[in-house]
Design a protein around this motif. Structure first.
Motif, short mmCIF file in Angstrom:
data_model
loop_
_atom_site.label_atom_id
_atom_site.label_comp_id
_atom_site.label_asym_id
_atom_site.label_seq_id
_atom_site.Cartn_x
_atom_site.Cartn_y
_atom_site.Cartn_z
N ALA A 1 33.02 31.04 34.43
CA ALA A 1 32.77 30.70 35.92
C ALA A 1 33.30 31.92 36.77
CB ALA A 1 33.17 29.43 36.27
N TYR B 1 42.29 37.84 40.10
CA TYR B 1 43.04 39.10 39.38
C TYR B 1 42.35 40.21 39.69
CZ TYR B 1 44.16 34.79 36.64
OH TYR B 1 44.35 33.56 36.13
N GLY B 2 41.55 40.40 40.57
CA GLY B 2 40.70 41.63 40.58
C GLY B 2 40.35 42.21 41.71
N ASP C 1 37.48 25.54 26.71
CA ASP C 1 37.32 26.84 26.02
C ASP C 1 36.02 26.35 25.24
OD1 ASP C 1 37.55 29.43 24.98
OD2 ASP C 1 39.77 28.93 24.29
N ALA C 2 34.97 27.47 25.31
CA ALA C 2 33.79 27.23 24.53
C ALA C 2 33.81 27.98 23.62
CB ALA C 2 32.70 27.35 25.63
N ASP D 1 30.82 41.70 32.74
CA ASP D 1 31.82 42.80 32.21
C ASP D 1 31.61 42.39 30.46
OD1 ASP D 1 32.93 43.34 34.19
OD2 ASP D 1 34.92 42.91 34.00
N GLN E 1 31.31 47.72 34.82
CA GLN E 1 32.21 46.53 34.96
C GLN E 1 32.22 46.35 36.45
OE1 GLN E 1 35.20 46.99 31.95
NE2 GLN E 1 33.87 45.41 30.71
N THR F 1 31.72 43.54 40.07
CA THR F 1 31.11 42.38 40.61
C THR F 1 29.84 42.47 40.98
OG1 THR F 1 33.59 41.50 41.07
CG2 THR F 1 31.57 40.49 42.50
N HIS F 2 29.52 43.51 41.81
CA HIS F 2 28.04 43.68 42.35
C HIS F 2 27.14 43.89 40.80
CE1 HIS F 2 30.14 47.53 42.54
NE2 HIS F 2 28.93 48.34 42.10
#
Ligand SMILES: Cc1cc2nc3c(=O)[nH]c(=O)nc-3n(C[C@H](O)[C@H](O)[C@H](O)COP(=O)(O)OP(=O)(O)OC[C@H]3O[C@@H](n4cnc5c(N)ncnc54)[C@H](O)[C@@H]3O)c2cc1C
Length: 485
Positions: free
Chosen positions: A14, A47-48, A116-117, A317, A323, A325-326
């Motif tokens: 997510a 965190y980014g 966790d998947a 990413d 890498q 966000t856009h």
């Protein structure tokens, strides 16, 4: 006891990429499941992008205070309350967080599972107590900081982007390993907030950007006080009294032979930040059980972002490409079209922009000069215009930098790089121009409001014609002199 869920689309992760697919799918009425093992919002929010830009904003405020005297406003050396700076960073995160929250996504009709998947087969995952089967899966598990194999690094408490925004003790001397965008942004932010900063880079800083502009930015940061060591090999890291030592080997300091390493040197810092690359989050997904191929860069995808398992997409990413966000958002749109509308949409990175949010900012879109030369040889033109010649930049006393544009000789715009104030905003028309395959005429003929920083771009565009006129006149003059001189 496990519960079985059947759905149209199941998204793992997510973060920026996964959230957008989940929102789109749910709003289109698809039965949507979103699985997240950590914080909603992923790297960008937690965190980014968000904390790094909030920290840079605090740092810029400090710089404005120091610089205010030039405007006749006496503010002086600011007092930095470092814990309060970090509180500001977390307040910004908390303000944005509701947009990415479980409550918002459940409100849109998504089933959100905190677990966790991992894949158990080509069409099934397990997440906590849930066994989820879906017509389509989207892997959007992002990336994590990767630590280079430097002897001794694992013996010290180093910072990464996942921990630096929780550090409330101002570093006395921050050693940054890695001179990419994250390293450079954090270097300037910490310097302006009162730390000494050394950046250790194995090659050149900001190596993905046009070297002409990257060098200008590097020199600007050096002038501001960041110690930048390029071509530096870190032999080992040692814990020492009161800090951490990086034992480095740089190029031969005598400079007689740049390939010959110089002697060892110790740089002692109070903190170390590792910003030296990212690794895709695939380790716990059991991808082989679903027949999904992956490599060092990430999950292998085709132009439609399909993995080697045709019902599974990988985006953001983890998909091994750019890498940002856009790009995660762009990927999300492509997957929605492919998976839900069955429109064969493909990625096209021709007009992909990126920005390093230092002050001044460094922004880029399209082909840089070297790539354009490699592709088109001498059929290119390079246009430049400096912020020094821009009236608005003068009024703001922010004149460091330039716009550099690459076109074909027929005027087709191939790329643009901008180093300067608000470069991330000024790059927008160039992104549109390259995406729409415009020629430089369109930019040169645009009426730009005066006085604005964006005029630097228009001026660069106009220089295309000045150069042409000049060269035609020069040619005519040469011809005239040859005939009658
Ligand atoms: C310091 C820093 C600054 C940055 N600044 C910018 C910027 O200014 N502009 C920009 O465009 N980009 C920036 N980026 C890059 C940007 O943050 C990423 O490109 C973006 O977050 C990628 O989104 P994503 O959805 O692919 O991955 P992420 O945001 O990392 O989300 C992936 C999610 O998947 C979850 N997950 C992983 N494995 C599993 C699993 N097995 N099961 C369940 N959940 C799982 C994770 O917990 C995570 O929440 C920055 C990055 C850093 C580190």
């Amino acid at each position: 006891m496990s519960t079985a869920i059947d759905c149209d689309i199941c998204i793992i992760g997510a973060g920026s990429a996964g959230l957008l697919v989940a929102a789109g799918a749910a709003q289109l009425g698809a039965a949507t499941v979103l699985v997240e093992r950590g914080k909603m919002g992923g790297d960008c929010l937690n965190y980014g992008c968000v904390p790094s830009k909030a920290l840079l904003a605090a740092a810029k405020t400090a710089a404005v205070c120091r610089d205010a005297g030039r405007f006749g406003v006496i503010a002086g050396e600011p007092e930095i309350d470092f814990p309060a700076v970090m509180r500001h960073v977390h307040e910004v995160i908390a303000t944005i967080a509701p947009n990415d929250s479980v409550a918002r996504y459940e409100g849109l009709g998504t089933t959100v599972i905190h677990a966790d998947a991992r894949f158990t087969g080509p069409g099934e995952i397990v997440a906590g107590e849930h066994r989820i089967r879906a017509r389509r899966f989207v892997i959007a598990t992002g990336s994590a900081p990767s630590a280079p194999p430097i002897p001794g690094l694992d013996q010290v408490a180093y910072l990464t982007n996942e921990t630096i925004f929780d550090n409330t003790v101002r570093p006395d001397h921050l050693i940054v390993i890695g001179g990419g965008p994250i390293g450079m942004e954090m270097a300037q932010a910490h310097l302006r907030l009162g730390a000494r900063v050394s950046v250790l880079e194995a090659a050149q800083v900001l190596a993905k950007d046009d070297p002409e502009l990257a060098v200008l930015l590097r020199d600007r940061l050096i002038a501001e006080g960041v110690a930048i060591r390029e071509g530096t090999a870190i032999a080992r890291i040692e814990a020492v009294a009161g800090g951490i030592a990086a034992i480095i080997r740089g190029p031969d300091p005598a400079g007689s032979d740049p390939s010959k390493p110089g002697g060892e040197e110790r740089i002692v810092g109070s903190h170390i930040l590792v910003a030296a690359g990212r690794r895709p989050n695939v380790a716990t997904l059991d991808l082989e059980k679903a027949g999904i191929a992956h490599g060092k860069q990430g999950i292998l995808v085709d132009a439609r972002l399909r993995t080697t398992n045709r019902r599974v997409f990988a985006i953001g990413d983890v998909a091994g490409g750019p890498q940002f966000t856009h790009i995660a958002a762009y990927h999300a749109g492509i997957v929605i079209r492919n998976a839900l509308f069955r429109i064969p949409a493909r990625v096209d990175y021709r007009a992909l922009p990126w920005v390093t949010y230092t002050d001044p900012e460094l922004a880029h879109v399209g082909l840089a000069e070297a790539a354009a030369r490699a592709r088109y040889g001498s059929d290119i033109a390079i246009l430049r215009s400096a912020f020094h010649d821009n009236d608005r930049a003068q009024t703001e006393r922010a004149t460091h930098g330039l716009v550099k544009v690459v076109t074909r000789r027929n005027g087709r715009i191939l790329g643009a790089s901008i180093l300067g104030p608000h470069a991330g905003e000024i790059i927008h028309p160039w992104v549109l121009a390259i995406g729409r395959r415009l020629k430089i005429k369109a930019m040169a003929e645009m009426i730009a409001p005066y006085p604005t920083l964006g005029e630097v771009g228009k001026r660069a565009a106009s220089s295309f014609y000045v150069a042409k006129l000049f060269s035609r006149r020069t040619k005519n003059l040469v011809r005239f002199l040859a005939r009658f001189g």
